[in-house]
Structure formats: C-alpha cells, structure tokens
Design a protein around this motif. Structure first.
Motif, PDB file in Angstrom:
ATOM      1  N   ASN A   1       0.824  -1.203   0.000  1.00 56.35           N
ATOM      2  CA  ASN A   1       0.000   0.000   0.000  1.00 56.35           C
ATOM      3  C   ASN A   1       0.864   1.261   0.000  1.00 56.35           C
ATOM      4  O   ASN A   1       1.823   1.378   0.768  1.00 56.35           O
TER       5      ASN A   1
ATOM      6  N   LYS B   1      -1.713  -6.295  -1.542  1.00 53.22           N
ATOM      7  CA  LYS B   1      -2.432  -5.029  -1.605  1.00 53.22           C
ATOM      8  C   LYS B   1      -1.531  -3.929  -2.162  1.00 53.22           C
ATOM      9  O   LYS B   1      -0.423  -3.718  -1.684  1.00 53.22           O
TER      10      LYS B   1
ATOM     11  N   ILE C   1      -2.998  -0.702  -2.588  1.00 49.04           N
ATOM     12  CA  ILE C   1      -3.935   0.410  -2.424  1.00 49.04           C
ATOM     13  C   ILE C   1      -3.171   1.740  -2.396  1.00 49.04           C
ATOM     14  O   ILE C   1      -2.157   1.878  -1.707  1.00 49.04           O
ATOM     15  N   LYS C   2      -3.636   2.691  -3.197  1.00 51.60           N
ATOM     16  CA  LYS C   2      -3.030   4.028  -3.314  1.00 51.60           C
ATOM     17  C   LYS C   2      -1.563   3.976  -3.755  1.00 51.60           C
ATOM     18  O   LYS C   2      -0.801   4.918  -3.498  1.00 51.60           O
TER      19      LYS C   2
ATOM     20  N   VAL D   1      -5.217  -6.306  -4.830  1.00 53.62           N
ATOM     21  CA  VAL D   1      -6.046  -5.109  -4.699  1.00 53.62           C
ATOM     22  C   VAL D   1      -5.271  -3.867  -5.142  1.00 53.62           C
ATOM     23  O   VAL D   1      -4.168  -3.607  -4.649  1.00 53.62           O
TER      24      VAL D   1
ATOM     25  N   TYR E   1      -6.977  -0.665  -5.364  1.00 55.06           N
ATOM     26  CA  TYR E   1      -7.896   0.446  -5.124  1.00 55.06           C
ATOM     27  C   TYR E   1      -7.147   1.775  -5.046  1.00 55.06           C
ATOM     28  O   TYR E   1      -6.100   1.894  -4.401  1.00 55.06           O
ATOM     29  N   GLU E   2      -7.702   2.777  -5.739  1.00 61.38           N
ATOM     30  CA  GLU E   2      -7.192   4.155  -5.697  1.00 61.38           C
ATOM     31  C   GLU E   2      -5.721   4.258  -6.078  1.00 61.38           C
ATOM     32  O   GLU E   2      -5.011   5.168  -5.642  1.00 61.38           O
ATOM     33  N   SER E   3      -5.244   3.326  -6.885  1.00 64.96           N
ATOM     34  CA  SER E   3      -3.843   3.382  -7.326  1.00 64.96           C
ATOM     35  C   SER E   3      -3.721   4.227  -8.591  1.00 64.96           C
ATOM     36  O   SER E   3      -4.662   4.339  -9.377  1.00 64.96           O
TER      37      SER E   3
ATOM     38  N   LEU F   1      -8.660  -6.747  -8.111  1.00 67.00           N
ATOM     39  CA  LEU F   1      -9.644  -5.759  -7.674  1.00 67.00           C
ATOM     40  C   LEU F   1      -9.072  -4.365  -7.903  1.00 67.00           C
ATOM     41  O   LEU F   1      -8.143  -3.946  -7.212  1.00 67.00           O
TER      42      LEU F   1
ATOM     43  N   ASP G   1     -11.396  -1.670  -8.621  1.00 69.35           N
ATOM     44  CA  ASP G   1     -12.460  -0.729  -8.300  1.00 69.35           C
ATOM     45  C   ASP G   1     -13.260  -1.305  -7.137  1.00 69.35           C
ATOM     46  O   ASP G   1     -13.629  -2.474  -7.151  1.00 69.35           O
ATOM     47  N   ARG G   2     -13.525  -0.498  -6.138  1.00 67.74           N
ATOM     48  CA  ARG G   2     -14.223  -0.992  -4.957  1.00 67.74           C
ATOM     49  C   ARG G   2     -15.624  -1.504  -5.273  1.00 67.74           C
ATOM     50  O   ARG G   2     -16.201  -2.264  -4.497  1.00 67.74           O
ATOM     51  N   THR G   3     -16.167  -1.077  -6.419  1.00 68.78           N
ATOM     52  CA  THR G   3     -17.532  -1.486  -6.764  1.00 68.78           C
ATOM     53  C   THR G   3     -17.572  -2.573  -7.818  1.00 68.78           C
ATOM     54  O   THR G   3     -18.639  -3.029  -8.196  1.00 68.78           O
TER      55      THR G   3
END
Length: 215
Positions: free
Chosen positions: A136, A154, A156-157, A174, A176-178, A194, A196-198
């Motif tokens: 992350n 992970k 993330i970001k 994961v 997310y927000e990367s 993954l 996108d969180r949705t």
C-alpha cells in the motif's frame, strides 16, 4: 538509552557477531553510527537466517542477500542501493518507507510482510512469490514484477509508473485508488484482481487495453 528518544534501538551486535539483548541506541544517537552499520552489514554477510533484527534509517549498498532468510525483522526507513538477491526469503517482516534503487530480487519468496510507503526505483522483483504482502502506498518507477505470484497482496493508493506486471498471478490482488501510468499487465489475470471498490475486475482504459495487447 538516549533520554527522551522514542525511536527503537538498533539491534546490538556483539564482538562475536551475534545479536545481543543489551539496551542500545537508535542510529541517530549511536555513539559510533559507522561502527553500528558496519556490524549490521557484517551480520548480513555472515548469517543465512536473520531473525528479529531491528534496523531503522540505515543506508546499505552493494551487498548480496541471495539465499538469505529474514523473519520477524523491523527494517523501516532504510535506503538500499545496488542490493542483489536470488532466492531471498522473507516472512512477517516490516520494510515500510524504505527506498530500493538499482536492485534485484529474483525468484524470491516474500510472504506476510509489509512494504507500505516504500519506493522501488529501477528495481526487479521478477519471478517471485509475493503472497499476502502489503504494498500500500508504494511508488514503483521503472521496475518489474514480471512472472510473479502476487496473490492477495495489496497495492492500495500505490503509484506505479513505467512498471511491468506481465504474466503475474493477480488473483485477489487489490489496486484500489492506485495511480497507474504506462503499466503493462500483459498475460496477467486482471479479471481476478480488484481495481475498483464497486467491481471485481479491471475496466481498462483505452491506454491500458493498448498496453496489455502490445507484443
């Protein structure tokens, strides 16, 4: 031992080259920081199993860590340059907010460890198993994770620029927000990652689609 200092002390290495339980200093307050770094560097070179080592804010370069095993180590805020390793194994260790430059970690096995906030610059982590790891907030520039297993890790970001993740296992990985710029996922199973969180898979932009299909 320094009054008022809340930093963790460096692992103390005795004259026989072994970790001791004696109280000590962080690098900033060490009476002889050059000697402290030299002893830790020598410990790396003379031990294949490195357990419960604590180092922070050290700068180490030009060292080969091939076939070493790290477990339960605290290696944060360190700067590493020209580190070379094949078959490096790491378990349950923290390498957060480090900087790795011009380094190679080939065919390594790193599990249940954290690289949160770390920078990888011109670094190769190819052909490695990096499972259940925390990347992350990392920044990876001109680096490669090609041919690696990143299962359930992970990012993330994370900021990934001019970095390659070709032929990687991305199941449950994961992102997310990367931020991803000029990243290649060619031959990787992006639909099991993954992004996108949705959603459960990457909806690639036209640039990403183009990059994934490049020869």
């Amino acid at each position: 031992m320094h009054p008022g200092c809340k930093k963790l002390a460096l692992s103390a290495i005795d004259d026989n080259g072994e970790i001791t339980d004696t109280e000590g200093f962080c690098l900033e307050h060490s009476p002889d920081p050059t000697e402290a770094v030299s002893r830790i560097r020598n410990y790396f070179l003379t031990h294949d199993k490195i357990i419960n080592l604590n180092i922070e804010n050290l700068s180490i370069s030009e060292i080969d860590l091939s076939n070493k095993f790290f477990c339960g180590c605290n290696i944060q805020y360190c700067t590493f340059a020209n580190i070379h390793a094949t078959n490096l194994r790491i378990r349950m260790s923290v390498l957060g907010f480090c900087t790795f430059t011009d380094s190679t970690f080939l065919q390594s096995n790193i599990q249940f460890s954290s690289f949160a906030g770390t920078k990888f610059i011109n670094t190769l982590l190819t052909g490695s198993d990096m499972i259940h790891d925390n990347f992350n907030g990392v920044t990876a520039y001109q680096s490669s994770f090609d041919d690696s297993d990143l299962y359930d890790s992970k990012f993330i970001k994370a900021i990934l620029m001019n970095t390659s993740m070709k032929n990687c296992n991305l199941k449950k990985t994961v992102f997310y927000e990367s931020l991803r710029e000029a990243v290649s996922f060619k031959m990787s199973n992006t639909r099991e990652a993954l992004f996108d969180r949705t959603k459960n898979f990457l909806i690639a932009s036209e640039e990403e689609k183009s990059e994934e299909t490049k020869e």
